[in-house]
Design an enzyme around this catalytic site. Structure first.
Site, PDB file in Angstrom:
ATOM      1  N   HIS A  97      -8.141   1.074  -4.378  1.00 22.40           N
ATOM      2  CA  HIS A  97      -9.048   0.838  -3.135  1.00 22.40           C
ATOM      3  C   HIS A  97      -9.676   2.041  -3.024  1.00 22.40           C
ATOM      4  CE1 HIS A  97      -9.643  -0.215   1.309  1.00 22.40           C
ATOM      5  NE2 HIS A  97     -10.576  -0.290   0.745  1.00 22.40           N
ATOM      6  N   MET A 123      -8.900   7.790  -0.240  1.00 15.63           N
ATOM      7  CA  MET A 123      -9.876   8.332   0.622  1.00 15.63           C
ATOM      8  C   MET A 123     -10.460   9.860   0.510  1.00 15.63           C
ATOM      9  SD  MET A 123      -7.491   6.984   3.925  1.00 15.63           S
ATOM     10  CE  MET A 123      -7.062   5.424   3.942  1.00 15.63           C
ATOM     11  N   MET A 130     -11.950   4.505  -0.944  1.00 14.54           N
ATOM     12  CA  MET A 130     -12.821   4.772   0.270  1.00 14.54           C
ATOM     13  C   MET A 130     -13.441   5.879   0.064  1.00 14.54           C
ATOM     14  SD  MET A 130      -9.769   3.193   2.689  1.00 14.54           S
ATOM     15  CE  MET A 130      -8.649   3.130   1.324  1.00 14.54           C
ATOM     16  N   MET A 153     -11.475  -5.815   4.895  1.00 13.89           N
ATOM     17  CA  MET A 153     -10.485  -5.052   5.606  1.00 13.89           C
ATOM     18  C   MET A 153     -10.455  -5.826   6.859  1.00 13.89           C
ATOM     19  SD  MET A 153     -10.214  -2.448   4.129  1.00 13.89           S
ATOM     20  CE  MET A 153      -9.131  -1.601   5.429  1.00 13.89           C
ATOM     21  N   ASP A 194      -4.750   3.620  -1.940  1.00 16.25           N
ATOM     22  CA  ASP A 194      -5.971   3.897  -1.285  1.00 16.25           C
ATOM     23  C   ASP A 194      -6.239   5.325  -1.212  1.00 16.25           C
ATOM     24  OD1 ASP A 194      -6.058   1.341   0.626  1.00 16.25           O
ATOM     25  OD2 ASP A 194      -3.998   1.958   1.385  1.00 16.25           O
ATOM     26  N   SER A 245       0.865  -1.222   0.144  1.00 12.20           N
ATOM     27  CA  SER A 245      -0.048  -0.216  -0.040  1.00 12.20           C
ATOM     28  C   SER A 245       1.090   1.238   0.030  1.00 12.20           C
ATOM     29  CB  SER A 245      -0.972   0.013   1.215  1.00 12.20           C
ATOM     30  OG  SER A 245      -1.448   1.441   1.355  1.00 12.20           O
ATOM     31  N   ASP A 275      -6.756  -6.640   3.980  1.00 11.44           N
ATOM     32  CA  ASP A 275      -5.973  -5.271   3.975  1.00 11.44           C
ATOM     33  C   ASP A 275      -6.128  -4.723   5.489  1.00 11.44           C
ATOM     34  OD1 ASP A 275      -4.920  -2.906   3.475  1.00 11.44           O
ATOM     35  OD2 ASP A 275      -6.849  -2.177   2.128  1.00 11.44           O
ATOM     36  N   HIS A 298      -1.026  -1.390  -4.416  1.00 14.57           N
ATOM     37  CA  HIS A 298      -2.518  -1.009  -3.617  1.00 14.57           C
ATOM     38  C   HIS A 298      -2.411   0.597  -3.363  1.00 14.57           C
ATOM     39  CE1 HIS A 298      -6.032  -2.238  -1.275  1.00 14.57           C
ATOM     40  NE2 HIS A 298      -5.447  -0.955  -0.507  1.00 14.57           N
TER      41      HIS A 298
HETATM   42  C1  DX5 Z   1      -6.467   1.484   5.276  1.00 17.73           C
HETATM   43  C2  DX5 Z   1      -6.024   1.012   4.008  1.00 17.73           C
HETATM   44  C3  DX5 Z   1      -4.919   0.057   3.944  1.00 17.73           C
HETATM   45  C4  DX5 Z   1      -3.670   0.849   4.686  1.00 17.73           C
HETATM   46  C5  DX5 Z   1      -2.735  -0.512   5.073  1.00 17.73           C
HETATM   47  O1  DX5 Z   1      -7.823   2.287   5.203  1.00 17.73           O
HETATM   48  O2  DX5 Z   1      -7.006   0.735   2.923  1.00 17.73           O
HETATM   49  O3  DX5 Z   1      -4.592  -0.258   2.731  1.00 17.73           O
HETATM   50  O4  DX5 Z   1      -2.887   1.504   4.005  1.00 17.73           O
HETATM   51  O5  DX5 Z   1      -1.834  -0.088   5.776  1.00 17.73           O
HETATM   52  P1  DX5 Z   1      -1.183  -1.147   6.982  1.00 17.73           P
HETATM   53  O6  DX5 Z   1      -0.462  -2.261   6.380  1.00 17.73           O
HETATM   54  O7  DX5 Z   1       0.001  -0.293   7.507  1.00 17.73           O
HETATM   55  O8  DX5 Z   1      -1.786  -1.683   8.091  1.00 17.73           O
HETATM   56 ZN    ZN Z   2      -6.432  -0.466   1.099  1.00 21.86          ZN
END
Ligand code: DX5
Ligand code: ZN
Length: 214
Positions: A62, A33, A64, A133, A31, A6, A171, A29
Site C-alpha cells: 500500500h 509512507m 502512501m 481507507m 504500508d 498490516s 483498511d 499488508h
Molecule cells: C493506515 C494504514 C493501515 C493501518 C491499519 O495509514 O494504511 O494499513 O496500518 O492499522 P489498524 O488496523 O491498526 O487501523
Molecule cells: Zn494500509
C-alpha cells in the site's frame, strides 16, 4: 473474508518473527509512507526486500507516497505481488495502474476518506482490487469511520454491475469487533494492524476474521 495483516503494527525490531506469527493470513499488508503524502514515515522497498525470503505470503504493498510512479521498479524488485496506489497521489492514476499491470504486478486503487466512491468507477476494469481507507491514512490504531463503509457498498455494487473480478479491501480500524459490519458492506479483504499484531494470539484473530461471512 480474506485477511491482510498490516505490518505497521508489528515489532519493527523483530520482523521475521512478526511474519511467522501471521502465516495463516491471506496476504501481508505493507504500508509505505513518505512523510509527504501522509504525515508519517514508515518503511520502504529495502525492508520489503529483506522480508521476501522469509514468507510465501502475497505481498500487498500500500503506497502512501507522492507520485508512486517514481518507485514502481523498486517495489517490483523488492518482491511486491500487488501494489495499491492512492487516487489522490498522482496526476494519472489510470496510467500508473496500467504500468503496474504491464510489470506483472496486481494493481489496486485506493481512496482516502474524503474521496468520493464514484472516482474509481471508470478505473475498475484496470484493477484487481479497490482499497477503501476507513481511517485517514498515516497512522495505525485509529477508529473506523462508518461513512467509509457506505462507499465500500457503492463500489461493490458497481463492481457487480460491471461484472468484474475486482475485490474490495477495507483498511483502518478493522478487527474482530466490527468485522461483521465490514463484511456486510461488501468488503472481501480486511486489513488489520493493531487488532492482529496487538493480540496475544494473532492466529486466533485471523481465524475469527476469516470465518466471517457476508
Ligand atoms: C493506515 C494504514 C493501515 C493501518 C491499519 O495509514 O494504511 O494499513 O496500518 O492499522 P489498524 O488496523 O491498526 O487501523
Ligand atoms: Zn494500509
Amino acid at each position: 473474508m480474506k485477511v491482510s495483516p498490516s505490518l505497521l503494527a508489528a515489532d519493527f525490531a523483530d520482523l521475521k518473527t512478526a511474519v511467522a506469527r501471521i502465516a495463516t493470513a491471506d496476504m501481508l499488508h505493507l504500508d509505505v509512507m513518505d512523510g509527504i503524502f501522509v504525515p508519517n514515515i514508515s518503511f520502504g522497498a529495502g525492508i520489503i526486500k529483506a522480508l521476501r525470503p522469509h514468507t510465501d505470503l502475497f505481498f500487498d504493498v500500500h503506497l502512501m507516497i507522492e507520485r508512486p510512479e517514481r518507485y514502481l521498479e523498486d517495489f517490483k524488485r523488492a518482491g511486491a505481488d500487488g501494489i495499491s496506489i492512492h487516487y489522490e497521489s498522482t496526476e494519472s492514476p489510470a496510467a500508473v495502474l496500467k504500468t503496474i499491470r504491464e510489470m506483472g504486478i496486481s494493481p489496486a486503487i485506493t481512496i482516502s476518506p474524503d474521496t468520493p466512491a464514484e472516482v474509481v468507477f471508470p478505473l475498475l476494469p484496470l484493477v484487481d482490487m479497490v482499497l477503501i481507507m476507513t481511517v485517514y491514512p498515516g497512522f495505525g490504531g485509529q477508529k473506523l469511520i462508518p461513512a467509509c463503509l457506505q462507499k465500500a457498498r457503492a463500489i461493490k455494487d458497481e463492481i457487480l454491475r460491471q461484472n468484474l473480478p475486482v475485490l474490495v479491501q477495507a483498511d483502518g480500524g478493522v478487527g474482530p469487533a466490527n468485522i461483521a459490519e465490514v463484511a456486510a458492506a461488501g468488503v472481501d479483504v480486511a486489513v488489520a494492524g493493531s487488532a492482529v499484531f496487538g493480540a496475544a494470539d494473532p492466529a486466533a484473530v485471523i481465524a475469527a476474521m476469516k470465518a466471517t461471512r457476508k
